[in-house]
Design an enzyme around this catalytic site. Sequence first.
Site, PDB file in Angstrom:
ATOM      1  CD  GLN A 100     -55.582  23.724  -8.427  1.00 11.38           C
ATOM      2  OE1 GLN A 100     -54.742  24.561  -8.126  1.00 11.38           O
ATOM      3  NE2 GLN A 100     -55.556  23.038  -9.641  1.00 11.38           N
ATOM      4  CE1 TYR A 181     -46.582  22.673  -6.275  1.00 13.63           C
ATOM      5  CE2 TYR A 181     -48.270  22.431  -7.769  1.00 13.63           C
ATOM      6  CZ  TYR A 181     -47.246  23.194  -7.040  1.00 13.63           C
ATOM      7  OH  TYR A 181     -46.820  24.466  -7.527  1.00 13.63           O
TER       8      TYR A 181
END
Length: 366
Positions: A100, A181
């Site tokens: 990720q 994010y």
Amino acid sequence: MSSPLHQSAALGALSLPNRIIMAPLGRARSDHDNRQPLPRVRTYYEQRASAGLIISEATHVSAESVSRPGGSAIHDDAQVEAWKPVTKAVHDAGGRIFQQLFHLGRKAHSSRLPGNALPVAPSAIAAVGEVPTADGLQPFPVPRALSRDEIAQRVNDFRLAVRNSGRAGFDGVEIHGANGYLIDQFLRDGSNQRDDDYGGSVENRARFLLEIVDGAIAELGAARVGVRISPHFAVDGISDSDPVALYSHVARELQARAIAYLHLIEPDAIAPQKRLAPRLRELFKGALILAGEFDQDSAQRAIEQGRADFVAFGRLFIANPDLVARFRQRAALNSADEASFYVGGDQGYIDYPFLQDLRSKQPLTA
């Protein structure tokens, strides 16, 4: 007949032996100085290689994205080399692992960034809340809005990180478009108030994510790329005025690119009328992974009802490296030690007992 969780299935370029996914879990066990995974990280993922697919902890794509000490990164050659033993150990144990990739954006803090620079974001809007620093909790700083040229550089940072993930031996990458994010900050109109072609309309706000996905596809191929989204996440004040329109557009565009999977954080506790999974499954025909505090029974129902193809487990994998075997045998589960989630060494990380270890310690009966 076996449980749906234990049935094999295809996911992009991979054939998975079960539908039990290890969710990305930031455990802060990498080196504090250079953010390279330490030997304990190799052991941690190797222990959990029976998962249908492991998705690694969120890994920084540049030095500009820096979180708590011990967070991992993949933007230089030394980090690539340090990840190679991790992927090899997982593969030698028969597992599969995606990495990720993420950028903190406005959720970084100047005290941890090179030159104490301001964090960056689509717009100069601070996240709500506080961030841990060496001096204790501090308010999230007001970030600096990126110029169009700087956006292109961040897209390239992701592409180089994807290339590095391939060099390190990962089977693919998951683009982290969730949890407030940087990519999520571009997606949502509560944090993105730009007036250029990266802001305003749904199509413009999704442009940053899709350019990153296109770069990842160019590096590894669509069948080795996944995307994670979190439409219900609002912890740091991030929000969107029309999430159905936003994520419907994202799903359509990801379908057009034929990526391996869409990873949706949508807890089973979300009321049925508020769930987006049914709508997204109509638009995206690749694999759908659901995540969000599922247990064995609720995960099995989600697959049986056609709400998902795979289910990701986080906390349960922290405490149960052999979660797949425990599910298969309906065995008792270890309890997680929350105090060691994000700090420390081996304790609470690679010392949870396996089922076979517990049984070997049971006294013999006459």
